[in-house]
Write a protein that holds these residues in place. Sequence first.
Motif, PDB file in Angstrom:
ATOM      1  N   VAL A  66       0.898  -1.014  -0.072  1.00  0.00           N
ATOM      2  CA  VAL A  66       0.088   0.198   0.030  1.00  0.00           C
ATOM      3  C   VAL A  66       0.996   1.375  -0.067  1.00  0.00           C
ATOM      4  O   VAL A  66       1.268   1.780   0.970  1.00  0.00           O
ATOM      5  CB  VAL A  66      -0.981   0.119   1.258  1.00  0.00           C
ATOM      6  N   PRO A  67       1.356   1.757  -1.338  1.00  0.00           N
ATOM      7  CA  PRO A  67       2.308   2.644  -1.129  1.00  0.00           C
ATOM      8  C   PRO A  67       1.848   4.023  -0.582  1.00  0.00           C
ATOM      9  O   PRO A  67       2.822   4.931  -0.396  1.00  0.00           O
ATOM     10  CB  PRO A  67       2.349   2.974  -2.810  1.00  0.00           C
ATOM     11  N   GLN A  68       0.765   4.236  -0.260  1.00  0.00           N
ATOM     12  CA  GLN A  68       0.402   5.443   0.403  1.00  0.00           C
ATOM     13  C   GLN A  68       0.963   5.593   2.007  1.00  0.00           C
ATOM     14  O   GLN A  68       1.210   6.823   2.491  1.00  0.00           O
ATOM     15  CB  GLN A  68      -1.324   5.394   0.790  1.00  0.00           C
ATOM     16  N   HIS A  69       1.421   4.476   2.478  1.00  0.00           N
ATOM     17  CA  HIS A  69       2.031   4.474   3.719  1.00  0.00           C
ATOM     18  C   HIS A  69       3.215   5.510   3.783  1.00  0.00           C
ATOM     19  O   HIS A  69       3.384   6.277   4.596  1.00  0.00           O
ATOM     20  CB  HIS A  69       2.295   2.957   4.254  1.00  0.00           C
ATOM     21  N   PRO A  70       4.279   5.192   3.057  1.00  0.00           N
ATOM     22  CA  PRO A  70       5.334   6.085   3.107  1.00  0.00           C
ATOM     23  C   PRO A  70       5.214   7.483   2.255  1.00  0.00           C
ATOM     24  O   PRO A  70       5.955   8.308   2.695  1.00  0.00           O
ATOM     25  CB  PRO A  70       6.545   5.195   1.998  1.00  0.00           C
ATOM     26  N   GLN A  71       4.070   7.492   1.554  1.00  0.00           N
ATOM     27  CA  GLN A  71       3.853   8.769   0.730  1.00  0.00           C
ATOM     28  C   GLN A  71       3.450   9.950   2.004  1.00  0.00           C
ATOM     29  O   GLN A  71       3.659  10.958   2.181  1.00  0.00           O
ATOM     30  CB  GLN A  71       2.762   8.821  -0.112  1.00  0.00           C
ATOM     31  N   LEU A  72       2.487   9.242   2.811  1.00  0.00           N
ATOM     32  CA  LEU A  72       1.832  10.122   4.002  1.00  0.00           C
ATOM     33  C   LEU A  72       3.149  10.305   5.179  1.00  0.00           C
ATOM     34  O   LEU A  72       3.271  11.323   5.510  1.00  0.00           O
ATOM     35  CB  LEU A  72       0.858   9.478   4.605  1.00  0.00           C
ATOM     36  N   GLY A  73       3.993   9.392   5.064  1.00  0.00           N
ATOM     37  CA  GLY A  73       5.143   9.166   6.034  1.00  0.00           C
ATOM     38  C   GLY A  73       6.087  10.412   5.987  1.00  0.00           C
ATOM     39  O   GLY A  73       6.261  11.248   6.944  1.00  0.00           O
ATOM     40  N   TRP A  74       5.920  10.993   4.516  1.00  0.00           N
ATOM     41  CA  TRP A  74       6.865  11.875   4.208  1.00  0.00           C
ATOM     42  C   TRP A  74       6.214  13.328   4.840  1.00  0.00           C
ATOM     43  O   TRP A  74       6.845  14.032   5.221  1.00  0.00           O
ATOM     44  CB  TRP A  74       7.180  12.065   2.914  1.00  0.00           C
ATOM     45  N   LEU A  75       4.870  13.356   4.443  1.00  0.00           N
ATOM     46  CA  LEU A  75       4.252  14.546   4.758  1.00  0.00           C
ATOM     47  C   LEU A  75       4.385  14.842   6.308  1.00  0.00           C
ATOM     48  O   LEU A  75       4.407  15.729   6.919  1.00  0.00           O
ATOM     49  CB  LEU A  75       2.800  14.449   4.402  1.00  0.00           C
ATOM     50  N   LEU A  76       4.228  13.651   7.123  1.00  0.00           N
ATOM     51  CA  LEU A  76       4.410  13.762   8.714  1.00  0.00           C
ATOM     52  C   LEU A  76       5.799  13.788   8.963  1.00  0.00           C
ATOM     53  O   LEU A  76       6.013  14.621  10.015  1.00  0.00           O
ATOM     54  CB  LEU A  76       3.660  12.602   9.007  1.00  0.00           C
ATOM     55  N   GLU A  77       6.673  13.567   8.263  1.00  0.00           N
ATOM     56  CA  GLU A  77       8.069  13.885   8.713  1.00  0.00           C
ATOM     57  C   GLU A  77       8.036  15.538   8.609  1.00  0.00           C
ATOM     58  O   GLU A  77       9.345  15.980   9.313  1.00  0.00           O
ATOM     59  CB  GLU A  77       9.083  13.240   7.821  1.00  0.00           C
ATOM     60  N   CYS A  78       7.360  15.994   7.709  1.00  0.00           N
ATOM     61  CA  CYS A  78       7.706  17.541   7.800  1.00  0.00           C
ATOM     62  C   CYS A  78       6.885  18.214   8.602  1.00  0.00           C
ATOM     63  O   CYS A  78       6.614  19.469   8.759  1.00  0.00           O
ATOM     64  CB  CYS A  78       7.482  17.949   6.437  1.00  0.00           C
ATOM     65  N   VAL A  79       6.265  17.408   9.614  1.00  0.00           N
ATOM     66  CA  VAL A  79       5.405  17.849  10.881  1.00  0.00           C
ATOM     67  C   VAL A  79       6.075  17.637  12.082  1.00  0.00           C
ATOM     68  O   VAL A  79       5.946  18.513  13.090  1.00  0.00           O
ATOM     69  CB  VAL A  79       4.103  17.542  10.726  1.00  0.00           C
TER      70      VAL A  79
END
Length: 330
Positions: free
Chosen positions: A83-96
């Motif tokens: 489910v590739p959305q996991h690392p994609q959202l992970g990046w947005l959250l790393e920036c928070v």
Amino acid sequence: MTRVLSGIQPTGEIHLGNYIGAIRHWADEQHEHDSFIFIADLHALTMDIDPSVLRAKTLEVASLLLAAGLDPNVCTLFVQSQVPQHPQLGWLLECVAAFGELRRMTQFKDKTAKGGEGAARVGLFTYPVLQAADILLYDTDRVPVGSDQRQHLELCRDIAIRFNTRYGSTFVVPQAAIAKVGAKIMDLQDPVAKMSKSRSSPQGKVLVLEPPEVMAKKIKRAITDAETEVRYDAKAKPGVSNLLELLAVSTGRSPEDLAGDYTQYGPLKADAAAAVVEFLRPVHERFRELQSDQGYVVDVLAKGADKAAALAEQTLRRAKQAVGLLPSRP
Ligand code: TYM
């Protein structure tokens, strides 16, 4: 309907702590709640793991979860990397997330205590943020975990609240669901430390898939203390209390109540060993059946990933839009 999500890493051997602290709750809760359970294979890459071992373990853990009673017609079972959305959202959250808050994570400190921070993988440091993404992607209400995950869950909540405050309401803020009994099963040889895939000695941990006689022997040889009184007091009597918790979970009674049945350690150990063996017997039987049908397991995971991705994509789009990224083409 309440949404439940939780995950397990496909590293090492699944032990009694994993089963009692987490897996059994997932099997129970699937009937009451909309449950998403996944195998955290991306998290497994934060430590050194042989690729062929990772592949084999991922399927083994999937079979074990099915054997433990997860029903793919009732819950959604999937592998994180599918489910590739996991690392994609992970990046947005790393920036928070803030560097300082990740630095406080005790699991990072523990896992780098030996080799030092300098050699640690960056992924090991940022892992709790990927875990937050795992949870937030599914509008999760409840996360059933053992107590060692409490700090990661607090971080996830902090990140969700910060994101919602900064960018507008986007994520459901989840709650950790940690049981009163069995949330921290202790090492049988070192009962002040949790039973751990990586740190417990072979005698200190009971593996869910090992032969019943081996399990029983380990439990009967558990370290207790120099007294003789059977009492449920996790601080003063960690070894005895751990045995009472094993017995309690396996029999459905309370550890305090069970303590009253015993005046000696020997019978308590023998009964705990027998109860755990009985408790896991159906899991062993179903696991054996599934071993001859790995095609079925692969199929379950593929269907689970499709279902998970459809939901995850909606949340990811919401989050991307909130932070100002252009929408992807439909
Ligand atoms: P993991 O793979 O270390 O452990 C899986 C689950 O088992 C619980 N557990 C225990 N419970 C009681 N006694 C013990 N001795 C014991 N040891 C482990 C853990 O608390 C956990 O619930 N980071 C997670 C996996 C993960 C995850 C997530 C969990 C990734 N993303 C999102 C929930 C939500 C982990 O490494 O679990």
